[in-house]
Design an enzyme around this catalytic site. Structure first.
Site, PDB file in Angstrom:
ATOM      1  N   ASN A   9      16.603  61.445  57.268  1.00 55.76           N
ATOM      2  CA  ASN A   9      16.694  62.321  56.110  1.00 55.76           C
ATOM      3  C   ASN A   9      16.458  61.447  54.890  1.00 55.76           C
ATOM      4  O   ASN A   9      17.360  60.766  54.410  1.00 55.76           O
ATOM      5  CB  ASN A   9      18.091  62.960  56.108  1.00 55.76           C
ATOM      6  CG  ASN A   9      18.318  63.861  54.918  1.00 55.76           C
ATOM      7  OD1 ASN A   9      17.437  64.039  54.069  1.00 55.76           O
ATOM      8  ND2 ASN A   9      19.502  64.436  54.838  1.00 55.76           N
ATOM      9  N   ARG A  93      14.140  65.512  58.318  1.00 54.60           N
ATOM     10  CA  ARG A  93      14.498  66.617  57.444  1.00 54.60           C
ATOM     11  C   ARG A  93      13.470  66.661  56.323  1.00 54.60           C
ATOM     12  O   ARG A  93      13.236  65.650  55.656  1.00 54.60           O
ATOM     13  CB  ARG A  93      15.880  66.385  56.866  1.00 54.60           C
ATOM     14  CG  ARG A  93      16.302  67.521  55.988  1.00 54.60           C
ATOM     15  CD  ARG A  93      17.574  67.183  55.289  1.00 54.60           C
ATOM     16  NE  ARG A  93      18.162  68.383  54.746  1.00 54.60           N
ATOM     17  CZ  ARG A  93      19.379  68.445  54.279  1.00 54.60           C
ATOM     18  NH1 ARG A  93      20.157  67.399  54.337  1.00 54.60           N
ATOM     19  NH2 ARG A  93      19.833  69.556  53.782  1.00 54.60           N
ATOM     20  N   HIS A 181      19.193  74.332  52.461  1.00 53.78           N
ATOM     21  CA  HIS A 181      20.302  74.140  53.406  1.00 53.78           C
ATOM     22  C   HIS A 181      20.070  74.938  54.690  1.00 53.78           C
ATOM     23  O   HIS A 181      21.016  75.286  55.393  1.00 53.78           O
ATOM     24  CB  HIS A 181      21.663  74.567  52.802  1.00 53.78           C
ATOM     25  CG  HIS A 181      22.146  73.681  51.688  1.00 53.78           C
ATOM     26  ND1 HIS A 181      22.621  74.161  50.493  1.00 53.78           N
ATOM     27  CD2 HIS A 181      22.203  72.328  51.588  1.00 53.78           C
ATOM     28  CE1 HIS A 181      22.963  73.158  49.712  1.00 53.78           C
ATOM     29  NE2 HIS A 181      22.710  72.024  50.354  1.00 53.78           N
ATOM     30  N   LEU A 209      29.116  74.083  50.780  1.00 51.83           N
ATOM     31  CA  LEU A 209      29.564  73.504  49.510  1.00 51.83           C
ATOM     32  C   LEU A 209      29.680  71.993  49.643  1.00 51.83           C
ATOM     33  O   LEU A 209      30.556  71.486  50.343  1.00 51.83           O
ATOM     34  CB  LEU A 209      30.922  74.105  49.116  1.00 51.83           C
ATOM     35  CG  LEU A 209      31.025  75.639  49.144  1.00 51.83           C
ATOM     36  CD1 LEU A 209      32.450  76.084  48.823  1.00 51.83           C
ATOM     37  CD2 LEU A 209      30.037  76.276  48.173  1.00 51.83           C
ATOM     38  N   ARG A 241      24.100  69.727  39.158  1.00 52.48           N
ATOM     39  CA  ARG A 241      23.131  70.776  38.773  1.00 52.48           C
ATOM     40  C   ARG A 241      23.867  71.980  38.187  1.00 52.48           C
ATOM     41  O   ARG A 241      24.937  72.338  38.662  1.00 52.48           O
ATOM     42  CB  ARG A 241      22.342  71.235  40.006  1.00 52.48           C
ATOM     43  CG  ARG A 241      21.364  70.201  40.500  1.00 52.48           C
ATOM     44  CD  ARG A 241      20.746  70.600  41.831  1.00 52.48           C
ATOM     45  NE  ARG A 241      21.115  69.677  42.878  1.00 52.48           N
ATOM     46  CZ  ARG A 241      20.917  69.871  44.175  1.00 52.48           C
ATOM     47  NH1 ARG A 241      20.333  70.968  44.608  1.00 52.48           N
ATOM     48  NH2 ARG A 241      21.287  68.965  45.057  1.00 52.48           N
ATOM     49  N   ARG A 285      36.751  65.509  44.831  1.00 51.83           N
ATOM     50  CA  ARG A 285      38.039  64.829  45.053  1.00 51.83           C
ATOM     51  C   ARG A 285      38.605  64.286  43.740  1.00 51.83           C
ATOM     52  O   ARG A 285      39.791  64.417  43.453  1.00 51.83           O
ATOM     53  CB  ARG A 285      37.886  63.674  46.047  1.00 51.83           C
ATOM     54  CG  ARG A 285      38.045  64.126  47.484  1.00 51.83           C
ATOM     55  CD  ARG A 285      37.617  63.047  48.419  1.00 51.83           C
ATOM     56  NE  ARG A 285      36.204  62.725  48.184  1.00 51.83           N
ATOM     57  CZ  ARG A 285      35.433  62.086  49.049  1.00 51.83           C
ATOM     58  NH1 ARG A 285      35.935  61.669  50.188  1.00 51.83           N
ATOM     59  NH2 ARG A 285      34.171  61.857  48.786  1.00 51.83           N
ATOM     60  N   GLY A 328      30.881  69.188  52.626  1.00 57.74           N
ATOM     61  CA  GLY A 328      31.996  68.296  52.274  1.00 57.74           C
ATOM     62  C   GLY A 328      33.153  69.015  51.585  1.00 57.74           C
ATOM     63  O   GLY A 328      34.320  68.799  51.925  1.00 57.74           O
ATOM     64  N   GLU A 379      23.736  68.942  60.376  1.00 58.07           N
ATOM     65  CA  GLU A 379      22.288  69.132  60.197  1.00 58.07           C
ATOM     66  C   GLU A 379      21.502  68.162  61.080  1.00 58.07           C
ATOM     67  O   GLU A 379      20.442  68.514  61.607  1.00 58.07           O
ATOM     68  CB  GLU A 379      21.928  68.930  58.720  1.00 58.07           C
ATOM     69  CG  GLU A 379      22.422  70.072  57.854  1.00 58.07           C
ATOM     70  CD  GLU A 379      22.801  69.653  56.449  1.00 58.07           C
ATOM     71  OE1 GLU A 379      23.727  68.818  56.305  1.00 58.07           O
ATOM     72  OE2 GLU A 379      22.194  70.150  55.485  1.00 58.07           O
TER      73      GLU A 379
HETATM   74  P1  ADP Z   1      26.034  66.219  50.355  1.00 58.21           P
HETATM   75  O1  ADP Z   1      25.639  67.530  49.748  1.00 58.21           O
HETATM   76  O2  ADP Z   1      25.576  65.014  49.576  1.00 58.21           O
HETATM   77  O3  ADP Z   1      25.786  66.130  51.851  1.00 58.21           O
HETATM   78  P2  ADP Z   1      28.808  66.442  51.120  1.00 58.21           P
HETATM   79  O4  ADP Z   1      28.590  67.660  51.957  1.00 58.21           O
HETATM   80  O5  ADP Z   1      29.213  65.181  51.789  1.00 58.21           O
HETATM   81  O6  ADP Z   1      27.610  66.153  50.149  1.00 58.21           O
HETATM   82  O7  ADP Z   1      29.948  66.822  50.058  1.00 58.21           O
HETATM   83  C1  ADP Z   1      30.376  65.941  49.073  1.00 58.21           C
HETATM   84  C2  ADP Z   1      31.480  66.637  48.253  1.00 58.21           C
HETATM   85  O8  ADP Z   1      32.589  66.927  49.129  1.00 58.21           O
HETATM   86  C3  ADP Z   1      32.019  65.761  47.130  1.00 58.21           C
HETATM   87  O9  ADP Z   1      32.186  66.546  45.951  1.00 58.21           O
HETATM   88  C4  ADP Z   1      33.382  65.354  47.658  1.00 58.21           C
HETATM   89  O10 ADP Z   1      34.305  65.104  46.636  1.00 58.21           O
HETATM   90  C5  ADP Z   1      33.778  66.598  48.450  1.00 58.21           C
HETATM   91  N1  ADP Z   1      34.886  66.304  49.363  1.00 58.21           N
HETATM   92  C6  ADP Z   1      34.868  65.517  50.454  1.00 58.21           C
HETATM   93  N2  ADP Z   1      36.123  65.440  50.993  1.00 58.21           N
HETATM   94  C7  ADP Z   1      36.936  66.199  50.198  1.00 58.21           C
HETATM   95  C8  ADP Z   1      38.313  66.523  50.199  1.00 58.21           C
HETATM   96  N3  ADP Z   1      39.138  66.046  51.121  1.00 58.21           N
HETATM   97  N4  ADP Z   1      38.785  67.339  49.230  1.00 58.21           N
HETATM   98  C9  ADP Z   1      37.982  67.826  48.275  1.00 58.21           C
HETATM   99  N5  ADP Z   1      36.654  67.567  48.215  1.00 58.21           N
HETATM  100  C10 ADP Z   1      36.138  66.763  49.167  1.00 58.21           C
END
Ligand code: ADP
Length: 402
Positions: A9, A93, A181, A209, A241, A285, A328, A379
Protein backbone atom coordinates in the site's frame (compact mmCIF):
# COMPACT_ATOMS: atom_id res chain seq x y z
CA UNK A 1 6.99 -24.71 1.88
CA UNK A 2 3.87 -22.58 1.99
CA UNK A 3 3.14 -20.09 -0.75
CA UNK A 4 3.06 -16.47 0.29
CA UNK A 5 1.30 -13.34 -0.92
CA UNK A 6 2.78 -9.88 -0.45
CA UNK A 7 0.49 -6.87 -0.19
CA UNK A 8 1.68 -3.30 -0.73
CA UNK A 9 0.00 0.00 0.00
CA UNK A 10 2.14 2.83 -1.34
CA UNK A 11 1.16 6.34 -0.23
CA UNK A 12 2.84 9.71 -0.73
CA UNK A 13 5.35 9.27 2.09
CA UNK A 14 4.91 5.66 3.17
CA UNK A 15 4.79 2.09 1.90
CA UNK A 16 2.85 -0.38 4.06
CA UNK A 17 3.21 -4.09 3.52
CA UNK A 18 1.88 -7.38 4.81
CA UNK A 19 2.71 -10.95 4.04
CA UNK A 20 0.31 -13.90 4.20
CA UNK A 21 0.85 -17.62 3.86
CA UNK A 22 -1.77 -19.23 1.67
CA UNK A 23 -2.65 -22.88 1.65
CA UNK A 24 -5.51 -25.32 2.01
CA UNK A 25 -6.33 -23.79 5.41
CA UNK A 26 -6.77 -20.31 3.91
CA UNK A 27 -4.77 -17.20 4.76
CA UNK A 28 -2.40 -16.88 7.67
CA UNK A 29 -0.82 -13.49 8.34
CA UNK A 30 2.94 -13.85 8.86
CA UNK A 31 4.08 -10.25 9.21
CA UNK A 32 3.25 -6.64 8.50
CA UNK A 33 5.12 -3.37 8.57
CA UNK A 34 5.81 -0.08 6.87
CA UNK A 35 8.38 2.42 5.74
CA UNK A 36 7.33 5.92 6.77
CA UNK A 37 8.81 9.36 6.19
CA UNK A 38 9.88 8.87 2.55
CA UNK A 39 11.44 11.99 1.12
CA UNK A 40 12.84 12.88 4.54
CA UNK A 41 14.14 10.70 7.35
CA UNK A 42 12.54 7.32 6.63
CA UNK A 43 11.87 4.71 9.29
CA UNK A 44 11.30 1.02 8.73
CA UNK A 45 9.03 -0.80 11.16
CA UNK A 46 7.93 -4.42 10.93
CA UNK A 47 6.64 -7.20 13.09
CA UNK A 48 6.23 -10.89 12.52
CA UNK A 49 2.81 -11.95 13.79
CA UNK A 50 4.46 -13.88 16.60
CA UNK A 51 7.62 -11.79 17.01
CA UNK A 52 9.01 -8.57 18.40
CA UNK A 53 8.83 -5.22 16.60
CA UNK A 54 11.84 -4.31 14.47
CA UNK A 55 12.60 -0.65 13.80
CA UNK A 56 15.45 1.20 12.12
CA UNK A 57 16.16 4.38 10.20
CA UNK A 58 16.86 3.95 6.49
CA UNK A 59 20.33 4.89 5.34
CA UNK A 60 19.88 8.19 3.43
CA UNK A 61 22.55 7.03 0.91
CA UNK A 62 22.53 9.32 -2.12
CA UNK A 63 19.60 11.39 -0.87
CA UNK A 64 16.31 11.04 0.96
CA UNK A 65 14.90 7.51 0.59
CA UNK A 66 12.21 7.14 -2.10
CA UNK A 67 9.71 4.38 -2.94
CA UNK A 68 12.42 2.26 -4.52
CA UNK A 69 14.55 2.52 -1.40
CA UNK A 70 11.49 1.57 0.67
CA UNK A 71 10.90 -1.49 -1.51
CA UNK A 72 14.55 -2.48 -1.13
CA UNK A 73 14.34 -2.19 2.66
CA UNK A 74 11.17 -4.29 2.71
CA UNK A 75 12.75 -6.94 0.49
CA UNK A 76 15.90 -7.07 2.56
CA UNK A 77 13.91 -7.62 5.74
CA UNK A 78 11.69 -10.23 4.11
CA UNK A 79 14.88 -11.96 2.94
CA UNK A 80 16.46 -11.90 6.39
CA UNK A 81 13.26 -13.36 7.82
CA UNK A 82 13.12 -16.00 5.04
CA UNK A 83 9.69 -14.73 4.04
CA UNK A 84 10.48 -13.98 0.39
CA UNK A 85 11.23 -17.45 -0.97
CA UNK A 86 7.90 -18.32 -2.41
CA UNK A 87 6.01 -15.13 -3.22
CA UNK A 88 3.32 -16.32 -5.66
CA UNK A 89 1.47 -13.00 -6.04
CA UNK A 90 1.79 -9.34 -5.09
CA UNK A 91 -1.39 -7.37 -4.38
CA UNK A 92 -1.41 -3.56 -4.54
CA UNK A 93 -3.83 -1.13 -3.01
CA UNK A 94 -4.67 1.44 -5.67
CA UNK A 95 -6.67 4.50 -4.69
CA UNK A 96 -8.57 5.18 -7.88
CA UNK A 97 -9.95 2.78 -10.45
CA UNK A 98 -12.03 5.42 -12.25
CA UNK A 99 -15.24 4.47 -14.07
CA UNK A 100 -14.16 1.21 -15.51
CA UNK A 101 -12.46 -0.86 -12.81
CA UNK A 102 -15.26 -2.58 -10.94
CA UNK A 103 -12.99 -5.47 -9.90
CA UNK A 104 -9.35 -5.99 -9.03
CA UNK A 105 -7.22 -6.57 -12.13
CA UNK A 106 -3.91 -8.11 -13.16
CA UNK A 107 -1.21 -5.52 -13.78
CA UNK A 108 0.15 -5.26 -17.33
CA UNK A 109 1.39 -2.42 -19.51
CA UNK A 110 -2.15 -1.46 -20.55
CA UNK A 111 -3.33 -1.31 -16.94
CA UNK A 112 -0.39 0.88 -15.95
CA UNK A 113 -1.16 3.18 -18.87
CA UNK A 114 -4.79 3.44 -17.72
CA UNK A 115 -3.68 4.21 -14.16
CA UNK A 116 -1.59 7.08 -15.45
CA UNK A 117 -4.70 8.57 -17.08
CA UNK A 118 -6.40 8.44 -13.65
CA UNK A 119 -3.74 10.57 -11.90
CA UNK A 120 -5.90 13.74 -12.17
CA UNK A 121 -8.61 11.96 -10.14
CA UNK A 122 -6.24 11.02 -7.32
CA UNK A 123 -3.22 13.28 -7.48
CA UNK A 124 -2.28 12.67 -3.85
CA UNK A 125 -2.12 8.89 -4.10
CA UNK A 126 -2.25 7.53 -7.63
CA UNK A 127 1.30 8.52 -8.67
CA UNK A 128 2.66 6.76 -5.58
CA UNK A 129 0.51 3.68 -6.17
CA UNK A 130 2.08 3.51 -9.64
CA UNK A 131 5.60 3.93 -8.21
CA UNK A 132 4.86 1.09 -5.75
CA UNK A 133 3.73 -1.20 -8.57
CA UNK A 134 6.81 -0.37 -10.66
CA UNK A 135 9.14 -1.03 -7.73
CA UNK A 136 7.42 -4.37 -7.06
CA UNK A 137 7.65 -5.42 -10.72
CA UNK A 138 11.37 -4.71 -10.58
CA UNK A 139 11.69 -6.79 -7.42
CA UNK A 140 9.43 -9.67 -8.55
CA UNK A 141 9.50 -9.56 -12.37
CA UNK A 142 7.95 -13.01 -12.87
CA UNK A 143 5.31 -12.82 -10.16
CA UNK A 144 1.71 -11.81 -10.95
CA UNK A 145 0.93 -8.32 -9.69
CA UNK A 146 -2.69 -7.45 -8.97
CA UNK A 147 -4.16 -3.96 -8.59
CA UNK A 148 -6.97 -3.69 -6.01
CA UNK A 149 -8.98 -0.49 -6.26
CA UNK A 150 -10.42 1.40 -3.31
CA UNK A 151 -13.20 2.64 -5.58
CA UNK A 152 -14.25 -0.71 -7.09
CA UNK A 153 -16.73 -1.76 -4.39
CA UNK A 154 -18.75 1.45 -4.88
CA UNK A 155 -19.20 0.96 -8.60
CA UNK A 156 -22.31 -1.09 -7.73
CA UNK A 157 -24.07 1.99 -6.37
CA UNK A 158 -27.09 3.32 -8.29
CA UNK A 159 -26.95 6.34 -10.63
CA UNK A 160 -28.55 8.70 -8.10
CA UNK A 161 -25.83 7.90 -5.56
CA UNK A 162 -23.12 8.26 -8.19
CA UNK A 163 -23.99 11.54 -9.90
CA UNK A 164 -23.50 15.23 -9.13
CA UNK A 165 -26.08 17.81 -10.20
CA UNK A 166 -23.92 19.08 -13.05
CA UNK A 167 -24.68 18.91 -16.77
CA UNK A 168 -24.75 15.26 -17.79
CA UNK A 169 -21.61 15.50 -19.93
CA UNK A 170 -19.49 15.82 -16.77
CA UNK A 171 -20.85 12.54 -15.44
CA UNK A 172 -20.15 10.91 -18.77
CA UNK A 173 -16.53 12.08 -18.73
CA UNK A 174 -16.04 10.65 -15.25
CA UNK A 175 -16.96 13.33 -12.72
CA UNK A 176 -18.67 10.94 -10.29
CA UNK A 177 -19.00 10.11 -6.62
CA UNK A 178 -16.49 7.28 -6.70
CA UNK A 179 -16.17 6.72 -2.97
CA UNK A 180 -13.16 5.17 -1.20
CA UNK A 181 -12.26 2.69 1.56
CA UNK A 182 -13.87 0.11 -0.73
CA UNK A 183 -11.49 -2.69 0.27
CA UNK A 184 -12.40 -2.12 3.91
CA UNK A 185 -16.14 -2.12 3.14
CA UNK A 186 -15.82 -5.25 1.04
CA UNK A 187 -13.95 -6.99 3.86
CA UNK A 188 -16.57 -5.92 6.43
CA UNK A 189 -19.48 -6.99 4.19
CA UNK A 190 -17.91 -10.44 3.92
CA UNK A 191 -17.03 -10.61 7.61
CA UNK A 192 -20.62 -9.81 8.58
CA UNK A 193 -21.74 -13.09 7.03
CA UNK A 194 -19.67 -14.80 9.72
CA UNK A 195 -20.12 -12.55 12.75
CA UNK A 196 -23.72 -11.38 12.25
CA UNK A 197 -25.38 -13.50 9.54
CA UNK A 198 -28.85 -12.28 10.60
CA UNK A 199 -28.13 -8.78 9.26
CA UNK A 200 -25.44 -9.49 6.62
CA UNK A 201 -28.09 -9.61 3.87
CA UNK A 202 -29.88 -6.54 5.19
CA UNK A 203 -29.42 -2.77 5.29
CA UNK A 204 -26.14 -1.83 6.93
CA UNK A 205 -24.24 1.44 7.40
CA UNK A 206 -20.52 0.94 7.93
CA UNK A 207 -18.53 3.80 9.49
CA UNK A 208 -14.85 3.49 8.62
CA UNK A 209 -13.30 6.03 11.00
CA UNK A 210 -9.52 6.50 10.95
CA UNK A 211 -7.18 9.26 9.79
CA UNK A 212 -9.35 9.21 6.69
CA UNK A 213 -13.02 8.58 7.44
CA UNK A 214 -16.09 7.71 5.43
CA UNK A 215 -19.40 5.88 5.79
CA UNK A 216 -21.02 3.50 3.35
CA UNK A 217 -24.58 2.23 2.97
CA UNK A 218 -24.63 -1.45 2.04
CA UNK A 219 -27.69 -3.42 0.97
CA UNK A 220 -27.38 -7.18 0.78
CA UNK A 221 -23.59 -6.95 0.66
CA UNK A 222 -23.54 -4.42 -2.18
CA UNK A 223 -22.69 -0.71 -2.08
CA UNK A 224 -25.71 1.61 -2.14
CA UNK A 225 -24.22 5.04 -1.29
CA UNK A 226 -21.20 6.57 0.39
CA UNK A 227 -20.03 9.86 1.90
CA UNK A 228 -16.82 10.42 -0.08
CA UNK A 229 -17.07 11.64 -3.64
CA UNK A 230 -14.89 12.04 -6.70
CA UNK A 231 -12.00 12.54 -4.28
CA UNK A 232 -11.51 11.46 -0.65
CA UNK A 233 -12.19 15.03 0.55
CA UNK A 234 -15.97 14.87 0.86
CA UNK A 235 -18.15 13.58 3.69
CA UNK A 236 -17.32 13.66 7.40
CA UNK A 237 -14.41 15.72 8.75
CA UNK A 238 -11.17 13.75 9.09
CA UNK A 239 -7.77 14.00 10.78
CA UNK A 240 -6.66 16.86 8.54
CA UNK A 241 -9.38 17.07 5.83
CA UNK A 242 -12.40 19.36 6.17
CA UNK A 243 -14.95 16.90 4.80
CA UNK A 244 -18.11 18.29 3.17
CA UNK A 245 -17.84 22.01 2.43
CA UNK A 246 -19.99 24.46 0.52
CA UNK A 247 -18.15 25.10 -2.78
CA UNK A 248 -18.97 28.78 -2.17
CA UNK A 249 -16.43 28.75 0.69
CA UNK A 250 -13.73 27.77 -1.79
CA UNK A 251 -14.72 30.63 -4.12
CA UNK A 252 -14.57 33.00 -1.13
CA UNK A 253 -11.07 31.81 -0.20
CA UNK A 254 -9.82 32.29 -3.73
CA UNK A 255 -11.66 35.47 -4.76
CA UNK A 256 -11.81 37.43 -1.51
CA UNK A 257 -8.80 36.07 0.37
CA UNK A 258 -6.68 35.77 -2.76
CA UNK A 259 -5.60 32.19 -2.06
CA UNK A 260 -4.26 30.07 -4.91
CA UNK A 261 -5.76 26.71 -5.88
CA UNK A 262 -2.80 24.99 -4.21
CA UNK A 263 -3.24 26.97 -1.02
CA UNK A 264 -6.93 26.12 -0.84
CA UNK A 265 -6.24 22.48 -1.63
CA UNK A 266 -3.55 22.31 1.07
CA UNK A 267 -5.85 24.02 3.56
CA UNK A 268 -8.74 21.58 3.18
CA UNK A 269 -6.48 18.52 2.76
CA UNK A 270 -3.73 18.96 5.36
CA UNK A 271 -4.75 21.68 7.81
CA UNK A 272 -8.47 21.27 8.45
CA UNK A 273 -10.66 18.62 10.11
CA UNK A 274 -9.78 17.58 13.66
CA UNK A 275 -6.36 19.22 13.40
CA UNK A 276 -7.60 22.56 12.08
CA UNK A 277 -10.60 22.80 14.39
CA UNK A 278 -8.78 21.80 17.56
CA UNK A 279 -5.52 23.57 16.79
CA UNK A 280 -3.98 20.71 18.78
CA UNK A 281 -3.75 17.46 16.87
CA UNK A 282 -5.23 15.32 14.14
CA UNK A 283 -4.95 12.31 16.44
CA UNK A 284 -8.17 11.27 18.19
CA UNK A 285 -6.29 9.84 21.16
CA UNK A 286 -4.61 13.21 21.79
CA UNK A 287 -7.93 15.05 21.49
CA UNK A 288 -9.71 12.67 23.85
CA UNK A 289 -6.91 13.14 26.38
CA UNK A 290 -7.02 16.93 26.12
CA UNK A 291 -9.16 19.13 28.37
CA UNK A 292 -9.07 22.02 25.90
CA UNK A 293 -12.55 23.24 24.86
CA UNK A 294 -11.33 23.37 21.23
CA UNK A 295 -10.46 19.64 21.35
CA UNK A 296 -13.97 18.88 22.63
CA UNK A 297 -15.55 21.04 19.92
CA UNK A 298 -13.52 19.29 17.23
CA UNK A 299 -14.74 15.89 18.46
CA UNK A 300 -18.29 17.26 18.77
CA UNK A 301 -18.26 18.33 15.12
CA UNK A 302 -16.78 14.98 13.98
CA UNK A 303 -19.47 13.05 15.84
CA UNK A 304 -22.26 15.40 14.75
CA UNK A 305 -21.39 14.87 11.08
CA UNK A 306 -21.22 11.11 11.58
CA UNK A 307 -24.73 11.17 13.11
CA UNK A 308 -26.08 13.19 10.20
CA UNK A 309 -24.51 10.83 7.68
CA UNK A 310 -25.93 7.77 9.44
CA UNK A 311 -29.39 9.36 9.16
CA UNK A 312 -28.84 10.23 5.52
CA UNK A 313 -27.56 6.78 4.57
CA UNK A 314 -30.41 5.12 6.51
CA UNK A 315 -32.80 7.14 4.32
CA UNK A 316 -30.95 5.94 1.20
CA UNK A 317 -31.47 2.35 2.42
CA UNK A 318 -35.18 2.85 3.38
CA UNK A 319 -34.30 1.87 6.94
CA UNK A 320 -31.52 0.28 8.87
CA UNK A 321 -30.72 -3.14 10.31
CA UNK A 322 -27.21 -2.49 11.59
CA UNK A 323 -24.44 0.07 12.06
CA UNK A 324 -20.86 -1.18 12.00
CA UNK A 325 -17.86 0.74 13.34
CA UNK A 326 -14.40 0.05 12.01
CA UNK A 327 -10.99 1.76 11.44
CA UNK A 328 -8.64 3.04 14.17
CA UNK A 329 -11.26 5.32 15.77
CA UNK A 330 -14.29 3.13 15.03
CA UNK A 331 -12.65 0.07 16.58
CA UNK A 332 -11.01 1.75 19.59
CA UNK A 333 -12.92 4.85 20.67
CA UNK A 334 -15.91 4.08 22.92
CA UNK A 335 -16.47 7.83 23.28
CA UNK A 336 -16.90 8.41 19.54
CA UNK A 337 -19.28 5.46 19.20
CA UNK A 338 -21.31 6.43 22.28
CA UNK A 339 -21.66 10.03 21.13
CA UNK A 340 -22.55 8.90 17.62
CA UNK A 341 -25.30 6.55 18.85
CA UNK A 342 -26.76 8.25 21.90
CA UNK A 343 -30.22 9.60 21.08
CA UNK A 344 -30.58 7.31 18.05
CA UNK A 345 -33.50 5.39 19.58
CA UNK A 346 -35.64 6.89 16.79
CA UNK A 347 -33.62 4.67 14.44
CA UNK A 348 -34.06 1.63 16.70
CA UNK A 349 -30.57 1.89 18.23
CA UNK A 350 -30.27 1.19 21.98
CA UNK A 351 -26.66 1.44 23.10
CA UNK A 352 -25.31 -1.08 25.63
CA UNK A 353 -22.94 1.24 27.49
CA UNK A 354 -20.91 -1.49 29.20
CA UNK A 355 -20.43 -3.45 25.98
CA UNK A 356 -19.40 -0.26 24.19
CA UNK A 357 -16.90 0.68 26.90
CA UNK A 358 -15.36 -2.79 26.54
CA UNK A 359 -15.07 -2.52 22.72
CA UNK A 360 -17.31 -5.62 22.50
CA UNK A 361 -18.40 -6.88 19.11
CA UNK A 362 -22.08 -6.09 19.72
CA UNK A 363 -22.64 -2.76 21.46
CA UNK A 364 -26.45 -2.52 21.42
CA UNK A 365 -28.85 -4.20 23.85
CA UNK A 366 -30.47 -7.53 22.93
CA UNK A 367 -33.85 -5.83 22.33
CA UNK A 368 -32.36 -3.13 20.08
CA UNK A 369 -34.22 -3.23 16.75
CA UNK A 370 -31.11 -1.96 14.99
CA UNK A 371 -27.85 -3.60 15.94
CA UNK A 372 -24.52 -1.77 16.33
CA UNK A 373 -21.30 -3.71 15.96
CA UNK A 374 -17.56 -3.16 16.20
CA UNK A 375 -15.69 -5.14 13.56
CA UNK A 376 -11.96 -4.93 12.93
CA UNK A 377 -11.16 -4.26 9.31
CA UNK A 378 -8.32 -5.89 7.39
CA UNK A 379 -7.74 -4.29 4.01
CA UNK A 380 -4.45 -6.17 3.53
CA UNK A 381 -6.21 -9.51 3.92
CA UNK A 382 -8.78 -8.45 1.30
CA UNK A 383 -5.95 -7.48 -1.08
CA UNK A 384 -4.21 -10.82 -0.50
CA UNK A 385 -7.42 -12.70 -1.34
CA UNK A 386 -7.94 -10.66 -4.50
CA UNK A 387 -4.31 -11.21 -5.53
CA UNK A 388 -4.66 -14.98 -5.26
CA UNK A 389 -8.00 -15.03 -7.07
CA UNK A 390 -7.06 -12.68 -9.90
CA UNK A 391 -3.73 -14.42 -10.43
CA UNK A 392 -5.78 -17.60 -10.96
CA UNK A 393 -4.00 -19.35 -8.10
CA UNK A 394 -6.95 -20.14 -5.87
CA UNK A 395 -8.15 -23.22 -7.73
CA UNK A 396 -4.58 -24.34 -8.43
CA UNK A 397 -3.57 -24.20 -4.79
CA UNK A 398 -6.77 -25.90 -3.65
CA UNK A 399 -6.30 -28.81 -6.01
CA UNK A 400 -2.64 -29.13 -5.01
CA UNK A 401 -3.77 -29.40 -1.40
CA UNK A 402 -6.20 -32.23 -2.13
P1 ADP B 1 -5.50 5.27 8.81
O1 ADP B 1 -6.71 5.92 8.22
O2 ADP B 1 -4.23 6.05 8.62
O3 ADP B 1 -5.37 3.79 8.49
P2 ADP B 1 -6.23 4.35 11.44
O4 ADP B 1 -7.39 3.54 10.96
O5 ADP B 1 -5.06 3.63 12.03
O6 ADP B 1 -5.72 5.38 10.38
O7 ADP B 1 -6.80 5.35 12.56
C1 ADP B 1 -6.01 6.29 13.20
C2 ADP B 1 -6.89 7.06 14.20
O8 ADP B 1 -7.38 6.12 15.19
C3 ADP B 1 -6.12 8.13 14.96
O9 ADP B 1 -6.91 9.31 15.05
C4 ADP B 1 -5.97 7.52 16.34
O10 ADP B 1 -5.89 8.48 17.35
C5 ADP B 1 -7.27 6.73 16.45
N1 ADP B 1 -7.19 5.75 17.54
C6 ADP B 1 -6.42 4.64 17.60
N2 ADP B 1 -6.57 4.03 18.81
C7 ADP B 1 -7.46 4.79 19.52
C8 ADP B 1 -8.03 4.72 20.81
N3 ADP B 1 -7.72 3.74 21.65
N4 ADP B 1 -8.91 5.67 21.19
C9 ADP B 1 -9.24 6.68 20.37
N5 ADP B 1 -8.74 6.81 19.12
C10 ADP B 1 -7.86 5.88 18.70
Amino acid sequence: MSQVVLTLNAGSSSVKFAIFAYGSGGFDELARGQVEGLGAQATFTAKRTSGAKVQFTLDPGQGAPDHRAAMKAILRWLGEEKLDDNVVAVGHRVLHGGRDFTQPARVDAALLATLRTLIPLGELHEPFNILGIEAAIEAFPKTPQVACFDTAFHRAQPFVADVYGLPRSYYDEGVRRYGFHGLSYEYIARRLKMVAPEIAGGRVVVAHLGNGSSLCAIRNGRAAATTMGMTPLDGVPMGTRSGQIDPGVLFYLMKVKGMSVTEVSDLITYNSGLKGLSGISQDMRALEASDSPAAKEAIDYFVYRIRREIGSLAAALDGLDAIVFTGGIGENSPRTRAEALTGMEWLGVHLDKAANAANAQRITTADSKTMALVVKTNEERMIAEHAINVAGLAAQLESAAR
